[in-house]
Design a protein around this motif. Structure first.
Motif, PDB file in Angstrom:
ATOM      1  N   ASP A 183      19.383 -30.944   7.629  1.00  0.00           N
ATOM      2  CA  ASP A 183      20.689 -31.469   8.047  1.00  0.00           C
ATOM      3  C   ASP A 183      20.637 -32.932   8.484  1.00  0.00           C
ATOM      4  OD1 ASP A 183      21.739 -28.859   7.703  1.00  0.00           O
ATOM      5  OD2 ASP A 183      21.116 -28.310   9.736  1.00  0.00           O
ATOM      6  N   ASP A 184      19.587 -33.653   8.063  1.00  0.00           N
ATOM      7  CA  ASP A 184      19.430 -35.078   8.420  1.00  0.00           C
ATOM      8  C   ASP A 184      19.374 -35.292   9.925  1.00  0.00           C
ATOM      9  OD1 ASP A 184      19.391 -36.027   5.779  1.00  0.00           O
ATOM     10  OD2 ASP A 184      21.565 -36.011   5.668  1.00  0.00           O
ATOM     11  N   ARG A 185      18.955 -34.282  10.685  1.00  0.00           N
ATOM     12  CA  ARG A 185      18.851 -34.412  12.135  1.00  0.00           C
ATOM     13  C   ARG A 185      17.544 -35.097  12.520  1.00  0.00           C
ATOM     14  NH1 ARG A 185      22.110 -31.050  15.485  1.00  0.00           N
ATOM     15  NH2 ARG A 185      23.352 -29.523  14.334  1.00  0.00           N
ATOM     16  N   CYS A 186      17.636 -36.023  13.413  1.00  0.00           N
ATOM     17  CA  CYS A 186      16.442 -36.678  13.942  1.00  0.00           C
ATOM     18  C   CYS A 186      15.571 -35.631  14.638  1.00  0.00           C
ATOM     19  CB  CYS A 186      16.834 -37.787  14.913  1.00  0.00           C
ATOM     20  SG  CYS A 186      15.437 -38.505  15.810  1.00  0.00           S
ATOM     21  N   CYS A 193      15.118 -36.156  18.703  1.00  0.00           N
ATOM     22  CA  CYS A 193      16.167 -35.826  19.668  1.00  0.00           C
ATOM     23  C   CYS A 193      16.995 -34.607  19.258  1.00  0.00           C
ATOM     24  CB  CYS A 193      17.101 -37.029  19.881  1.00  0.00           C
ATOM     25  SG  CYS A 193      18.104 -37.477  18.433  1.00  0.00           S
ATOM     26  N   GLY A 194      16.942 -34.232  17.987  1.00  0.00           N
ATOM     27  CA  GLY A 194      17.708 -33.085  17.528  1.00  0.00           C
ATOM     28  C   GLY A 194      19.190 -33.335  17.409  1.00  0.00           C
ATOM     29  N   GLN A 195      19.591 -34.591  17.530  1.00  0.00           N
ATOM     30  CA  GLN A 195      21.020 -34.901  17.537  1.00  0.00           C
ATOM     31  C   GLN A 195      21.385 -36.019  16.572  1.00  0.00           C
ATOM     32  OE1 GLN A 195      23.733 -33.653  18.646  1.00  0.00           O
ATOM     33  NE2 GLN A 195      25.007 -35.385  18.047  1.00  0.00           N
ATOM     34  N   VAL A 221      21.326 -38.957  13.514  1.00  0.00           N
ATOM     35  CA  VAL A 221      21.159 -38.903  12.058  1.00  0.00           C
ATOM     36  C   VAL A 221      19.960 -39.765  11.669  1.00  0.00           C
ATOM     37  CG1 VAL A 221      22.223 -39.427   9.834  1.00  0.00           C
ATOM     38  CG2 VAL A 221      23.630 -38.560  11.722  1.00  0.00           C
ATOM     39  N   CYS A 279      16.202 -41.183  14.088  1.00  0.00           N
ATOM     40  CA  CYS A 279      17.446 -41.944  14.186  1.00  0.00           C
ATOM     41  C   CYS A 279      17.128 -43.328  14.754  1.00  0.00           C
ATOM     42  CB  CYS A 279      18.468 -41.217  15.056  1.00  0.00           C
ATOM     43  SG  CYS A 279      18.049 -41.100  16.808  1.00  0.00           S
ATOM     44  N   GLN A 315      27.622 -34.425  24.213  1.00  0.00           N
ATOM     45  CA  GLN A 315      28.102 -33.593  23.110  1.00  0.00           C
ATOM     46  C   GLN A 315      28.694 -32.277  23.626  1.00  0.00           C
ATOM     47  OE1 GLN A 315      28.272 -34.759  20.068  1.00  0.00           O
ATOM     48  NE2 GLN A 315      27.261 -36.650  20.739  1.00  0.00           N
ATOM     49  N   ARG A 363      19.424 -22.683  15.300  1.00  0.00           N
ATOM     50  CA  ARG A 363      18.555 -23.595  16.059  1.00  0.00           C
ATOM     51  C   ARG A 363      18.417 -23.048  17.473  1.00  0.00           C
ATOM     52  NH1 ARG A 363      20.237 -28.817  16.985  1.00  0.00           N
ATOM     53  NH2 ARG A 363      18.063 -29.513  17.007  1.00  0.00           N
ATOM     54  N   GLY A 393      18.922 -25.744  20.049  1.00  0.00           N
ATOM     55  CA  GLY A 393      19.970 -26.724  19.793  1.00  0.00           C
ATOM     56  C   GLY A 393      20.958 -26.759  20.945  1.00  0.00           C
TER      57      GLY A 393
END
Length: 283
Positions: A82-85, A88-90, A92, A119, A198, A237, A240
């Protein structure tokens, strides 16, 4: 590191091949032993080539700016789901970060294990700092696979609006060094703040829906909705922020009873509707 077209540079890089391979092996052994902090950067020089030239020739020219090298670069960039860093898991993924600083460890500047997609924010925050001890060694996304365990938790802080506070809650089976590394990683990248922003946006976005559920089905309906959303996200996740947010809210009696609504929360705090009505004691 063989993609440079300049014959002299190519010759120097080829001559350094055995040294670079040995450096990669030392890197892997230290990582497996939890001793990355003890590495001597003098052992990761490229023979006959300055650190700046090694990075420029091999990474910037050889990997980033050549067709073959770029294909490897793009493959590494596309690795996270999912292009998640993964730091940090958040965020892009926008860059490739050198887990060990490339200027200090030029022999690892194109080693895939030392190239971590990240990211832009995490890349900037991490910088080129080298850990001084095991406890301050950042988590490596390829090596430190901690997400088979549940370690992220949150609590609901009373206020208007309701907000969540995130923290590391390691399982009893974890060793002390891993706990300290996770907490250091969490603090360096300011993940408590990142996740809270978030989560609080999520609460704002579902407030109207929750109010309707509370009116139609009561506390049980609200809790059931939050629990189902938590289960869905945590299955995807385990650590997450989304799943942890919904799980934390579902477990909070005050929230499920209406604390998500500022007016309702005021009623709960005062214990009387009259306190929040115009002309009442709270006006």
């Amino acid at each position: 590191m063989h993609s440079t077209k300049d014959p002299q540079r190519r010759g120097l890089l080829l001559a350094a091949g055995d040294s670079i391979e040995a450096a990669g092996e030392r890197f892997r052994q230290a990582a497996q032993q939890g001793r990355l902090h003890a590495l001597d950067d003098a052992e990761f020089a490229v023979p006959g080539i300055s650190p700046g030239e090694a990075v420029r020739w091999a990474y910037e020219n050889g990997m980033v700016n050549t067709l073959d090298g770029r294909a490897v670069y793009e493959q590494l960039m596309a690795a996270p789901a999912d292009d998640r860093c993964p730091l940090c898991g958040q965020g892009v993924v926008r860059t490739l970060d050198h887990f060990l600083p490339k200027r200090m460890f030029p022999a690892l500047c194109v080693d895939p294990l030392n190239l971590v997609p990240a990211c832009a924010d995490c890349n900037h925050v991490k910088g080129e700092v080298f850990p001084s001890q095991a406890e301050t060694t950042l988590l490596h996304p390829y090596l430190d696979r901690i997400d088979q365990d549940s370690w992220l938790e949150a609590s609901v802080a009373e206020g208007d609006p309701v907000r969540l506070d995130f923290f590391v809650s390691p399982p009893p089976s974890w060793e002390r060094v891993l706990i300290e590394r996770t907490r250091h990683h969490f603090a360096l990248f300011q993940l408590a703040e990142v996740f809270a922003v978030q989560a609080n946006r999520t609460v704002s976005g579902i407030r109207r829906l929750l109010a309707k559920m509370l009116e139609a089905g009561g506390v049980d309906a609200v809790r059931a909705y939050l629990s189902e959303e938590a289960a869905t996200r945590l299955a995807h996740r385990l650590n997450g922020w989304e799943g942890v947010t919904y799980r934390t809210l579902a477990r909070n009696d005050a929230f499920c009873s209406g604390a998500f609504d500022p007016a309702q929360a005021a009623v709960q705090r005062s214990g009387s509707v009259a306190d929040v009505l115009p002309g009442g004691p709270g006006s």
